[in-house]
Design an enzyme around this catalytic site. Structure first.
Site, PDB file in Angstrom:
ATOM      1  N   GLU A 282       0.952  -1.150   0.019  1.00 23.90           N
ATOM      2  CA  GLU A 282       0.034   0.061   0.105  1.00 23.90           C
ATOM      3  C   GLU A 282       0.900   1.436   0.015  1.00 23.90           C
ATOM      4  OE1 GLU A 282      -0.679  -2.512   1.874  1.00 23.90           O
ATOM      5  OE2 GLU A 282      -2.629  -3.025   1.654  1.00 23.90           O
TER       6      GLU A 282
ATOM      7  N   PHE B 288     -11.864  -6.919  13.831  1.00 22.04           N
ATOM      8  CA  PHE B 288     -10.911  -7.340  12.933  1.00 22.04           C
ATOM      9  C   PHE B 288     -10.576  -6.315  12.039  1.00 22.04           C
ATOM     10  CE2 PHE B 288      -9.653  -9.853   8.862  1.00 22.04           C
ATOM     11  CZ  PHE B 288      -8.533 -10.113   9.328  1.00 22.04           C
ATOM     12  N   GLN B 289      -9.208  -6.033  11.677  1.00 24.53           N
ATOM     13  CA  GLN B 289      -8.628  -5.144  11.015  1.00 24.53           C
ATOM     14  C   GLN B 289      -9.189  -3.708  11.277  1.00 24.53           C
ATOM     15  OE1 GLN B 289      -8.518  -6.820   7.039  1.00 24.53           O
ATOM     16  NE2 GLN B 289      -6.456  -7.575   7.433  1.00 24.53           N
TER      17      GLN B 289
ATOM     18  N   LYS C 187     -17.621  -0.483   5.711  1.00 24.95           N
ATOM     19  CA  LYS C 187     -17.979  -1.589   4.858  1.00 24.95           C
ATOM     20  C   LYS C 187     -19.418  -1.344   4.790  1.00 24.95           C
ATOM     21  CE  LYS C 187     -17.469  -6.213   3.558  1.00 24.95           C
ATOM     22  NZ  LYS C 187     -16.776  -7.500   3.875  1.00 24.95           N
TER      23      LYS C 187
ATOM     24  N   MET D  71      24.475   8.523   2.155  1.00 26.41           N
ATOM     25  CA  MET D  71      24.388   9.691   2.936  1.00 26.41           C
ATOM     26  C   MET D  71      24.685   9.712   4.406  1.00 26.41           C
ATOM     27  SD  MET D  71      23.620  12.774   2.542  1.00 26.41           S
ATOM     28  CE  MET D  71      22.678  13.514   1.211  1.00 26.41           C
TER      29      MET D  71
HETATM   30  C1  LIG Z   1      18.737  14.338   1.776  1.00 22.64           C
HETATM   31  C2  LIG Z   1      17.815  15.510   1.641  1.00 22.64           C
HETATM   32  C3  LIG Z   1      18.578  16.658   1.424  1.00 22.64           C
HETATM   33  C4  LIG Z   1      17.960  17.832   1.239  1.00 22.64           C
HETATM   34  N1  LIG Z   1      18.670  19.227   0.939  1.00 22.64           N
HETATM   35  C5  LIG Z   1      18.334  19.989   0.290  1.00 22.64           C
HETATM   36  C6  LIG Z   1      19.037  21.272  -0.052  1.00 22.64           C
HETATM   37  O1  LIG Z   1      20.102  21.200  -0.086  1.00 22.64           O
HETATM   38  N2  LIG Z   1      18.412  22.293  -0.426  1.00 22.64           N
HETATM   39  C7  LIG Z   1      16.977  22.199  -0.354  1.00 22.64           C
HETATM   40  O2  LIG Z   1      16.210  23.332  -1.126  1.00 22.64           O
HETATM   41  N3  LIG Z   1      16.112  21.240  -0.141  1.00 22.64           N
HETATM   42  C8  LIG Z   1      17.009  20.030   0.389  1.00 22.64           C
HETATM   43  N4  LIG Z   1      16.090  19.277   0.762  1.00 22.64           N
HETATM   44  C9  LIG Z   1      14.573  19.196   0.847  1.00 22.64           C
HETATM   45  C10 LIG Z   1      13.809  20.055   2.034  1.00 22.64           C
HETATM   46  O3  LIG Z   1      14.040  19.196   3.087  1.00 22.64           O
HETATM   47  C11 LIG Z   1      12.570  20.533   1.665  1.00 22.64           C
HETATM   48  O4  LIG Z   1      11.624  19.809   1.248  1.00 22.64           O
HETATM   49  C12 LIG Z   1      12.587  21.768   0.858  1.00 22.64           C
HETATM   50  O5  LIG Z   1      13.742  22.732   0.693  1.00 22.64           O
HETATM   51  C13 LIG Z   1      11.303  22.447   0.701  1.00 22.64           C
HETATM   52  O6  LIG Z   1      10.966  23.243  -0.445  1.00 22.64           O
HETATM   53  P1  LIG Z   1      10.290  24.685  -0.768  1.00 22.64           P
HETATM   54  O7  LIG Z   1      10.598  25.453   0.403  1.00 22.64           O
HETATM   55  O8  LIG Z   1      10.278  24.860  -2.067  1.00 22.64           O
HETATM   56  O9  LIG Z   1       8.761  24.073  -0.239  1.00 22.64           O
HETATM   57  P2  LIG Z   1       7.640  23.040  -0.597  1.00 22.64           P
HETATM   58  O10 LIG Z   1       7.620  21.917   0.388  1.00 22.64           O
HETATM   59  O11 LIG Z   1       7.803  22.648  -1.938  1.00 22.64           O
HETATM   60  O12 LIG Z   1       6.410  24.001  -0.244  1.00 22.64           O
HETATM   61  C14 LIG Z   1       5.582  24.862  -1.041  1.00 22.64           C
HETATM   62  C15 LIG Z   1       5.336  26.052  -0.448  1.00 22.64           C
HETATM   63  O13 LIG Z   1       4.711  26.583  -1.496  1.00 22.64           O
HETATM   64  C16 LIG Z   1       3.279  27.184  -0.948  1.00 22.64           C
HETATM   65  N5  LIG Z   1       2.711  26.702  -2.234  1.00 22.64           N
HETATM   66  C17 LIG Z   1       1.906  25.572  -2.525  1.00 22.64           C
HETATM   67  N6  LIG Z   1       0.928  25.832  -3.575  1.00 22.64           N
HETATM   68  C18 LIG Z   1       1.109  27.603  -3.801  1.00 22.64           C
HETATM   69  C19 LIG Z   1       0.657  28.167  -4.771  1.00 22.64           C
HETATM   70  N7  LIG Z   1      -0.480  27.551  -5.807  1.00 22.64           N
HETATM   71  N8  LIG Z   1       0.837  29.544  -4.696  1.00 22.64           N
HETATM   72  C20 LIG Z   1       1.565  29.867  -3.767  1.00 22.64           C
HETATM   73  N9  LIG Z   1       2.245  29.141  -2.818  1.00 22.64           N
HETATM   74  C21 LIG Z   1       2.006  27.853  -2.586  1.00 22.64           C
HETATM   75  C22 LIG Z   1       3.248  26.138  -0.029  1.00 22.64           C
HETATM   76  O14 LIG Z   1       2.217  26.690   1.064  1.00 22.64           O
HETATM   77  C23 LIG Z   1       4.359  26.036   0.763  1.00 22.64           C
HETATM   78  O15 LIG Z   1       4.870  26.874   1.772  1.00 22.64           O
HETATM   79  C24 LIG Z   1      16.632  17.978   1.070  1.00 22.64           C
HETATM   80  C25 LIG Z   1      15.754  16.801   1.446  1.00 22.64           C
HETATM   81  C26 LIG Z   1      16.533  15.909   1.678  1.00 22.64           C
HETATM   82  C27 LIG Z   1      15.569  14.549   1.861  1.00 22.64           C
HETATM   83  C1  LIG Z   2      12.541   5.494   5.185  1.00 26.02           C
HETATM   84  C2  LIG Z   2      13.843   5.949   5.529  1.00 26.02           C
HETATM   85  N1  LIG Z   2      14.600   5.474   6.555  1.00 26.02           N
HETATM   86  C3  LIG Z   2      15.595   6.078   6.783  1.00 26.02           C
HETATM   87  C4  LIG Z   2      16.315   7.086   6.274  1.00 26.02           C
HETATM   88  C5  LIG Z   2      17.658   7.784   6.591  1.00 26.02           C
HETATM   89  N2  LIG Z   2      18.454   7.842   5.518  1.00 26.02           N
HETATM   90  C6  LIG Z   2      18.495   8.902   4.572  1.00 26.02           C
HETATM   91  S1  LIG Z   2      19.522   8.675   3.437  1.00 26.02           S
HETATM   92  C7  LIG Z   2      19.777   7.242   3.947  1.00 26.02           C
HETATM   93  C8  LIG Z   2      20.534   6.151   2.954  1.00 26.02           C
HETATM   94  C9  LIG Z   2      20.203   5.901   1.713  1.00 26.02           C
HETATM   95  O1  LIG Z   2      21.011   4.859   0.973  1.00 26.02           O
HETATM   96  P1  LIG Z   2      21.159   4.488  -0.425  1.00 26.02           P
HETATM   97  O2  LIG Z   2      19.664   4.335  -0.873  1.00 26.02           O
HETATM   98  O3  LIG Z   2      21.980   3.622  -0.942  1.00 26.02           O
HETATM   99  O4  LIG Z   2      21.492   5.775  -1.153  1.00 26.02           O
HETATM  100  P2  LIG Z   2      22.991   6.762  -1.247  1.00 26.02           P
HETATM  101  O5  LIG Z   2      22.971   7.581  -0.046  1.00 26.02           O
HETATM  102  O6  LIG Z   2      23.988   5.487  -0.922  1.00 26.02           O
HETATM  103  O7  LIG Z   2      22.914   7.186  -2.296  1.00 26.02           O
HETATM  104  C10 LIG Z   2      19.144   6.915   4.928  1.00 26.02           C
HETATM  105  C11 LIG Z   2      19.269   5.287   5.640  1.00 26.02           C
HETATM  106  C12 LIG Z   2      15.333   7.765   5.381  1.00 26.02           C
HETATM  107  N3  LIG Z   2      15.438   9.054   4.631  1.00 26.02           N
HETATM  108  N4  LIG Z   2      14.136   7.010   5.113  1.00 26.02           N
END
Ligand SMILES: Cc1cc2nc3c(=O)[nH]c(=O)nc-3n(C[C@H](O)[C@H](O)[C@H](O)COP(=O)(O)OP(=O)(O)OC[C@H]3O[C@@H](n4cnc5c(N)ncnc54)[C@H](O)[C@@H]3O)c2cc1C
Ligand SMILES: Cc1ncc(C[n+]2csc(CCOP(=O)(O)OP(=O)(O)O)c2C)c(N)n1
Ligand SMILES: [Mg+2]
Lengths: 163, 566
Positions: free
Chosen positions: B50, B112-113, B162, B476
């Site tokens: 799911e 159940f469930q 259901k 990472m």
């Molecule tokens: C491993 C990892 C590393 C990351 N590193 C980075 C990084 O280096 N740099 C980075 O930027 N992010 C990074 N992120 C992502 C970060 O965590 C956020 O998800 C991201 O920065 C949020 O993006 P955003 O500010 O564009 O907001 P979003 O989450 O895209 O939110 C959108 C915003 O726009 C508004 N909005 C929606 N629709 C409309 C509309 N029609 N009109 C006006 N406003 C609207 C919403 O209210 C909201 O405030 C990383 C994520 C991961 C998993």
């Molecule tokens: C469901 C979930 N569990 C744990 C994490 C924490 N986490 C962030 S990046 C990462 C490693 C991902 O490994 P891989 O898919 O091999 O990517 P790589 O960083 O090696 O490119 C982990 C464990 C996560 N983001 N999501």
């Protein structure tokens, strides 16, 4: 700073948990929360007493407004308002204490609403601080139980919260 | 004529023009599945878990402007869906999730469930409903679709017991919705827009910081026009990539933790910052105090008032829809007699930062560099593929090196960072765009979190290209352990990896192992030439490679680690 927020929300199942869940999920304080249906049965009115910095209070207002069930929000602390809380206090009332407790209740404009040979139950309304004062004014050892509703609030004069 | 709740459910989906439902059957939704069986307009995609149903609906929504739809059974069906729902919630993705519930008379009896679906999902949905009367079903579904896509979009769950799905009532699909407590503000305030325009014209060092809201609002065109009009550099968040063409000379690339040097220095040093549909995330602005330590004026455009002044104080709040407000702003700017300030010095400064070449990496003829794979992927697909991603280093490299010029091409989990998102999301994208090239950039860790979906891909002939950057590490995590935990690689080594080529073959797909840099291009070409097949490319990449630049958590945007610093 302490804020008292009033809101109107759709009287739907689970509406209360959306508000309380919001406060716990985002780490906001709740000092008290009261809720009951209004004269329009489809709406409930809630009063929340909370505290936080200006930024936090601004977020609380915005986040509450964002809940789909919430119709309108007013921070009563932004202007003139009245706040009332109801308290019921059961006290041990025997011998000389009986007279004294009645006197204190009168001073605080309370009502003795239930009497037994050993107890009084006193009803008091007022701002929370008045209720606190009453509890301080009587002998702590005599208090058997207290129940408080938490504050309900309303704006003064033309400050009206409606749809 | 009276219809059952199940019939009504399907009729509502038809009325909404739903093309695909991603789901998995079970006891509580049997009546609904029975109705699905009897018609053809709404097609059902049977996933293998799911979570994947919800991610697939999510990928479908992100790559189109439509609402994604998932259907799951009660209990474990719902709990499995929760990660997908939270993923969509964090990134504001329009979605309707329909869940089965135990019969109304059983609710609360630990039947159940039975799980409290509304309670469990409450903190990660825009709104949810438990339908207690079949008479409310059609209007509830109508509201669900309306809520999901209007205002700040998000997932909405409708829990249907259901017995309700088997009760009859007259069916009429409401043509309009009115929720008295819900009126998202889409038009901007004219005075504030004028004020913003003036500030942008007078700015000496303007910066546009554009996020996911631009994509959600389908406003890439307006954003591009505005940026050119005010002669400003533009940076995009991870969620906003493609909202402004990365190959354009005014683009400074992504900002934030792994953003370019020029984007982060520009953010820190600009005098007027225009934030468009972005939410000042902690991964984006780093340390708030450091960010606030320099004076700059901030204009913030967002449809959600709660996004404004949440983490950073804003000078000009523009509440409204990006497309609407930018259109108005452009009009005001165009009608103004004033020209933007001379920006020569600012562009000179930007060019200087650019020359740090912060995305430069040392390629190798011995070992495959992950960045090189992404660059080659860009070349082979002419920068025009739909790229989904999982979470980790590979995600950052995909974001940095696949220069997105168009919106809705980059599909990733930013807010929740959900490993296991990439492959199921790619399924939704491929179904929405049958003839288009869809690739899923993943890691050997992430892909194993929803690898069972290779089976779904086979059943529905989805010719996705899986680009696994296999570094044999939870890369990472390993990188953070190298930087901040004294090289103690606690549980970040992926041992006992499967043979991905054989695994792909076992599912009926094609697998290719790539071990040499000189084979990268050839393998990619071969894979993309196989237009009708899913190809799993297992690239053995350099396991010691790190993502640069990096602004360590808690640091300011200018306190960046660049590759050559080490
Ligand atoms: C491993 C990892 C590393 C990351 N590193 C980075 C990084 O280096 N740099 C980075 O930027 N992010 C990074 N992120 C992502 C970060 O965590 C956020 O998800 C991201 O920065 C949020 O993006 P955003 O500010 O564009 O907001 P979003 O989450 O895209 O939110 C959108 C915003 O726009 C508004 N909005 C929606 N629709 C409309 C509309 N029609 N009109 C006006 N406003 C609207 C919403 O209210 C909201 O405030 C990383 C994520 C991961 C998993
Ligand atoms: C469901 C979930 N569990 C744990 C994490 C924490 N986490 C962030 S990046 C990462 C490693 C991902 O490994 P891989 O898919 O091999 O990517 P790589 O960083 O090696 O490119 C982990 C464990 C996560 N983001 N999501
Ligand atoms: Mg890895």
């Amino acid at each position: 700073m302490r804020h008292i927020i009033s809101l109107l929300m759709a009287n739907e199942a689970g509406a209360l948990s959306r508000v309380s869940g919001l406060f716990s999920a985002r780490g906001y304080n709740i000092e008290s929360l009261t809720v009951a249906p209004t004269e329009d049965a489809t709406l409930s009115r809630m009063t929340i007493v909370t505290s936080g910095s200006d930024e936090v209070i601004e977020q609380i207002n915005k986040q509450l407004n964002k809940l789909v069930d919430v119709v309108s929000v007013m921070d009563l602390s932004d202007g003139d308002h009245i706040e009332r809380e109801l308290m019921l206090v059961k006290v041990r009332a025997e011998g000389a204490d009986r007279e004294e407790l009645k006197r204190m209740s009168d001073i605080f404009r309370g009502n003795v609403i239930d009497v037994s040979d050993k107890t009084y139950t006193i009803e008091l309304t007022g701002a929370g601080s008045k209720l606190d004062s009453f509890l301080h004014a009587i002998d702590r050892k005599l208090i058997l139980e207290t129940v408080r509703t938490g504050a309900s609030g309303i704006g003064r004069g033309d400050r009206i919260l409606k749809i | 004529m009276e219809l059952t709740g199940a019939e009504i459910t399907i009729r509502c989906l038809q009325e909404e023009g739903v093309e695909y439902v991603f789901g998995y059957p079970g006891g509580a939704v049997l009546f609904i599945y029975d109705e699905l069986f009897k018609q053809e307009a709404v097609k059902h995609v049977l996933v293998r878990h799911e979570q994947a149903a919800v991610h697939a609906a999510d990928g479908y929504a992100r790559s189109t402007e439509k609402v994604g739809v998932a259907l799951v059974t009660s209990g474990p069906g719902v709990t499995n869906a929760v990660t997908g729902i939270a993923t969509a919630y964090m990134d504001s993705i329009p979605m309707v999730v329909i869940s089965g519930q135990v019969p109304t008379s059983f609710i609360g009896e630990d039947a159940f469930q039975e799980v409290d679906a509304v309670g469990i999902t409450r903190p990660c949905v825009k709104h949810n409903f438990l339908v207690k009367d079949v008479k409310d079903l059609a209007s509830t579904l109508k509201k669900a679709f309306y809520l999901a896509k209007s205002g700040r979009p998000g997932p909405v769950l409708v829990d249907i017991p259901k017995d309700i799905s088997n009760m009859k009532t007259a069916f009429e699909y409401p043509s309009t919705v009115n929720i008295r407590s819900y009126h998202p503000q889409v038009a901007g305030d004219a005075n504030l827009i004028k004020q913003a325009a003036q500030m942008l014209l007078e700015a000496k060092r303007p910066m546009v910081y554009a996020g996911g809201g631009v994509i959600l609002s389908d406003a890439a065109k307006q954003l591009t026009e505005l940026v050119r009009l005010i002669d400003s550099p533009c940076t995009n968040t991870l969620m906003g990539l493609g909202g402004y063409p990365a190959s354009d000379k005014q683009s400074v690339g992504m900002l934030g933790m792994h953003g370019t040097y020029e984007a982060n220095m520009g953010m820190q040093n600009c005098d007027v910052l225009l934030a468009v549909g972005a939410r000042f995330d902690d991964r984006v602005i780093g340390n708030v105090a450091h960010f606030n330590s320099v004076p700059r004026k901030i204009i913030h455009l967002d449809i959600d008032p709660a996004s404004i002044s949440k983490r950073v104080k804003v000078d000009v709040p523009l509440v409204g829809d990006v497309g609407n407000v930018l259109t108005d702003l452009i009009k005001v700017l165009k009608s103004s007699k004033q020209k933007p300030e001379d920006r020569k010095d600012w562009w000179k400064q930007i060019a200087e930062w650019r020359s740090a070449n912060s995305l430069n990496y040392k390629n190798s003829s011995e070992i495959i560099k992950p960045q090189f794979v992404i660059e080659t992927l860009h070349k082979i697909t002419h920068g025009d593929a739909f790229i989904t991603s999982d979470v980790g280093q590979h995600q950052m490299w995909a974001a940095q090196y696949y220069k997105f010029d168009k919106p809705r091409r980059w599909i990733n989990s930013g807010g929740l960072g959900t490993m296991g998102f990439g492959l199921p999301a790619a399924m939704g994208v491929q179904l929405a765009h049958p003839g288009e090239t869809v690739a899923c950039v993943t890691g050997e860790g992430s892909i194993q979190m929803n690898i069972q979906e290779l089976s779904t891909c086979k059943q529905f002939n989805l010719p996705i290209k899986v680009i696994a950057l296999n570094n044999r590490y939870l890369g990472m995590v390993r990188q953070w352990q190298e930087f901040f935990h004294g090289n103690r690689y606690s549980q970040s080594y992926m041992d006992a990896l499967p043979d991905f080529v054989k695994l792909a073959e076992a599912y009926g797909h094609v697998g290719i192992l790539v071990e040499k840099p000189s084979d990268v291009e050839g393998a990619l070409k071969e894979a993309f030439a196989r237009k009708d097949e899913l190809v799993f490319l297992d690239f053995r990449t350099d396991s010691t490679e790190n993502v640069y630049p990096m602004v360590p958590g808690g640091k300011g945007l200018s306190e960046v680690i660049l590759a050559e610093d080490l």
